[in-house]
Design a protein around this motif. Structure first.
Motif, PDB file in Angstrom:
ATOM      1  N   GLN A  55       1.832   4.172   1.337  1.00 30.95           N
ATOM      2  CA  GLN A  55       2.146   4.637   1.896  1.00 30.95           C
ATOM      3  C   GLN A  55       3.076   5.387   2.231  1.00 30.95           C
ATOM      4  O   GLN A  55       3.911   4.998   1.676  1.00 30.95           O
ATOM      5  N   LYS A  56       2.522   6.621   1.799  1.00 36.56           N
ATOM      6  CA  LYS A  56       3.749   7.906   2.221  1.00 36.56           C
ATOM      7  C   LYS A  56       5.013   7.924   1.608  1.00 36.56           C
ATOM      8  O   LYS A  56       5.687   8.292   1.629  1.00 36.56           O
ATOM      9  N   LEU A  57       4.607   7.974   0.115  1.00 35.23           N
ATOM     10  CA  LEU A  57       5.363   7.649  -1.021  1.00 35.23           C
ATOM     11  C   LEU A  57       5.915   8.887  -1.243  1.00 35.23           C
ATOM     12  O   LEU A  57       7.641   9.677  -1.364  1.00 35.23           O
ATOM     13  N   ARG A 139      -1.829   0.020   0.859  1.00 35.80           N
ATOM     14  CA  ARG A 139      -2.855  -0.612   1.368  1.00 35.80           C
ATOM     15  C   ARG A 139      -4.115  -1.049  -0.168  1.00 35.80           C
ATOM     16  O   ARG A 139      -3.468  -0.094  -1.094  1.00 35.80           O
ATOM     17  N   SER A 140      -4.898  -2.113   0.472  1.00 36.89           N
ATOM     18  CA  SER A 140      -5.452  -2.585  -1.137  1.00 36.89           C
ATOM     19  C   SER A 140      -7.023  -2.314  -1.099  1.00 36.89           C
ATOM     20  O   SER A 140      -7.832  -2.586   0.006  1.00 36.89           O
ATOM     21  N   GLY A 141      -7.327  -2.161  -2.893  1.00 36.78           N
ATOM     22  CA  GLY A 141      -8.516  -2.499  -2.897  1.00 36.78           C
ATOM     23  C   GLY A 141      -8.952  -3.888  -3.875  1.00 36.78           C
ATOM     24  O   GLY A 141      -8.071  -4.003  -4.409  1.00 36.78           O
ATOM     25  N   VAL A 142      -9.763  -4.213  -3.660  1.00 33.33           N
ATOM     26  CA  VAL A 142     -10.200  -5.838  -4.420  1.00 33.33           C
ATOM     27  C   VAL A 142     -11.691  -5.842  -5.244  1.00 33.33           C
ATOM     28  O   VAL A 142     -12.565  -5.186  -4.481  1.00 33.33           O
ATOM     29  N   ALA A 162     -12.725   0.896  -3.742  1.00 36.86           N
ATOM     30  CA  ALA A 162     -12.602  -0.017  -2.512  1.00 36.86           C
ATOM     31  C   ALA A 162     -11.307   0.414  -1.948  1.00 36.86           C
ATOM     32  O   ALA A 162     -10.793   0.814  -0.518  1.00 36.86           O
ATOM     33  N   LEU A 163     -10.483   0.800  -2.625  1.00 40.08           N
ATOM     34  CA  LEU A 163      -9.241   1.566  -2.292  1.00 40.08           C
ATOM     35  C   LEU A 163      -9.483   2.310  -1.283  1.00 40.08           C
ATOM     36  O   LEU A 163      -8.377   2.669  -0.140  1.00 40.08           O
ATOM     37  N   SER A 164      -9.934   3.408  -2.271  1.00 39.14           N
ATOM     38  CA  SER A 164      -9.764   5.058  -1.547  1.00 39.14           C
ATOM     39  C   SER A 164     -11.134   4.632  -0.286  1.00 39.14           C
ATOM     40  O   SER A 164     -11.196   4.987   0.514  1.00 39.14           O
ATOM     41  N   ARG A 167      -8.354   3.279   2.426  1.00 41.62           N
ATOM     42  CA  ARG A 167      -8.023   4.656   2.654  1.00 41.62           C
ATOM     43  C   ARG A 167      -8.625   5.800   3.711  1.00 41.62           C
ATOM     44  O   ARG A 167      -8.167   6.116   5.507  1.00 41.62           O
ATOM     45  N   GLU A 168     -10.197   5.490   4.047  1.00 46.64           N
ATOM     46  CA  GLU A 168     -10.952   6.561   4.176  1.00 46.64           C
ATOM     47  C   GLU A 168     -11.045   5.779   5.344  1.00 46.64           C
ATOM     48  O   GLU A 168     -10.476   6.158   7.418  1.00 46.64           O
ATOM     49  N   ASP A 169     -11.120   4.533   5.485  1.00 47.22           N
ATOM     50  CA  ASP A 169     -11.622   3.536   7.032  1.00 47.22           C
ATOM     51  C   ASP A 169     -10.364   3.069   7.586  1.00 47.22           C
ATOM     52  O   ASP A 169     -10.436   2.619   8.507  1.00 47.22           O
ATOM     53  N   ASN A 170      -8.698   3.634   7.252  1.00 51.66           N
ATOM     54  CA  ASN A 170      -7.422   3.254   7.326  1.00 51.66           C
ATOM     55  C   ASN A 170      -7.860   1.679   7.733  1.00 51.66           C
ATOM     56  O   ASN A 170      -7.061   1.624   8.873  1.00 51.66           O
TER      57      ASN A 170
END
Length: 445
Positions: A55-57, A139-142, A162-164, A167-170
């Motif tokens: 995040q925030k790279l 953040r991770s998506g699995v 899932a990662l996206s 992000r949307e759901d914080n």
């Protein structure tokens, strides 16, 4: 010849590996994953893909320089290689996004959290880069094989989806199984027709009465947006409203709602009805616009210079976004004679210390609380507390979702000001409002 071979090897390397991290690019990662899936016979548990991003790279690159951001990615890759004996299980997709193949026992009690920690544990210790100490979040998506996909490419795509969603759901992580299904062909077709609904005059306003709890008289209405699609007829609001929000068209449609409410109020008055106040819902996208106040006042102004007949409803979560700016905008509308209501009160984040500062006239109690007051003591206490709280701050209260006489009796005992729900009437078209008023007047007598 040696130089040629070295260049050829370099080209081959850059085709499959990221030059900064030394990890496999997406195509090679998927090839390796496919090979692992082919070899998997089920004995070693569930094969899983975890895709995570830093995040925030971009903020790090902008504030500390691209060199620091690149060094951070290198150090993250180094930690991945140290944590996993076989570096073939890792990949780098660019833009601060990494991928891992993980084997996990299928009977884990909390698989998602355990898998997310496989990536999160790499970030427990801060990263030291020159004089900067960085502790980035991820953040991770699995996605699970074979449950979520039976091919490598699709499994990786689903992990990215899932990662996206995370992000949307914080959220810190998201399992693909919990992700709302991607838009269907029907949804895409609806979006296409919805984009032209305003110019085709397909939107309608229906009005639901707000009734005095004390004597049953109609004291106002809430305007509810409806879409009469040329192909499917009336489309449920829970389907088309999110599509309007996602496309940004809700700003223009929201302005139309105010203008149409004004036109309907003027038509009722011309037919001899007393001038009722009508509440319209405002979306977050409307409130965030710099010209929000000007657009609302411009929409209300025609023929309404004496007493504005339109009020504004917002949600608690909307108000908490850029609180000070939102309060200034709403205060300007109040100064122009427009009342402000907080819709679905009790489901958001308003704090008691803010209530005396908020430019708000009415608290609307969410229907989920009202529906349970007859048989759930805690719901009864909560609604009674909100009514008392509003009275203490010189605000009015409206109970949403009133459906039974018993609910009405309890609300009357609490001295709630107004009720809204099927007990008094369903939302009705503008030309049927006089009929609804006459029916409720007979009932009140």
């Amino acid at each position: 010849a040696l130089q040629y071979l070295e260049k050829d090897e370099a080209v081959q390397f850059l085709s499959y590996f990221d030059s900064l991290t030394g990890l496999a690019k997406r195509p090679l990662f998927c090839q390796r994953l496919a090979r692992l899936m082919a070899d998997d016979k089920g004995e070693r548990g569930v094969l899983t893909v975890v895709v995570f991003d830093v995040q925030k790279l971009g903020t790090i690159n902008d504030s500390l320089g691209r060199y620091v951001g690149d060094r951070l990615l290198e150090k993250i890759a180094d930690r991945i290689k140290q944590a996993h004996e076989n570096s073939e299980c890792a990949g780098y997709f660019g833009g601060g996004t990494f991928a891992l193949m993980v084997r996990q026992a299928a009977d884990s009690a909390d698989t998602g959290r355990l898998l997310q920690s496989a990536a999160a544990q790499l970030f427990v210790e801060p990263f030291q880069i020159d004089e900067h100490e960085l502790k980035p979040a991820i953040r991770s998506g699995v996605a699970f094989y074979p449950h979520d996909a039976d091919s490598a490419d699709v499994l990786v795509q689903n992990a990215e989806a899932a990662l996206s969603a995370a992000r949307e759901d914080n959220e810190k992580y998201m399992l693909y199984g919990f992700v709302t299904q991607r838009p269907t062909s029907r949804t895409l077709a609806l979006e296409g027709r919805l984009a032209r609904a305003l110019e085709r005059d397909e939107f309608r306003l229906h009005y639901q009465p707000k009734v005095s709890i004390a004597d049953g008289k109609v004291e106002g209405f809430e305007a509810l947006l409806r879409w009469e699609d040329g192909q499917e007829g009336l489309v449920p609001p829970n389907i088309f409203i999110p599509l309007l929000e996602r496309s940004g068209a809700i700003v223009d449609v929201g302005e139309w709602v105010i203008q149409q409410a004004v036109r309907d109020i003027r038509a009722w008055t011309a037919d001899g009805l007393q001038p009722f106040r009508v509440a319209v819902n405002v979306s977050p996208l409307q409130l965030r616009r710099r010209d929000f106040v000007d657009r609302v006042l411009a929409a209300i102004e025609p023929g309404m210079k004496d007493a504005c007949g339109v009020d504004i409803e917002i949600t608690e979560s909307m108000l908490m976004q850029d609180l000070e700016l939102s309060m200034r905008k709403l205060s300007a509308l109040r100064d122009a004679g427009i009342s402000i209501s907080i819709d679905d009160f009790g489901t958001g984040y308003s704090s008691l210390r803010l209530l005396d500062r908020l430019p708000v006239d009415t608290l609307k109690i969410d229907r989920s609380f009202v529906q349970n007051i007859a048989d759930t003591p805690s719901a009864l206490t909560l609604v009674s507390t909100v009514v008392s709280l509003a009275r203490a701050f010189d605000m009015h209260t409206v109970a949403e979702g009133v459906e039974t006489r018993e609910q009405l009796r309890l609300l009357r005992e609490m001295k709630c000001d107004q009720g809204q729900g099927y007990l008094f009437g369903r939302p009705t078209a503008a030309d049927q409002v006089p009929v609804a008023i006459a029916r409720l007047a007979r009932t009140a007598r």
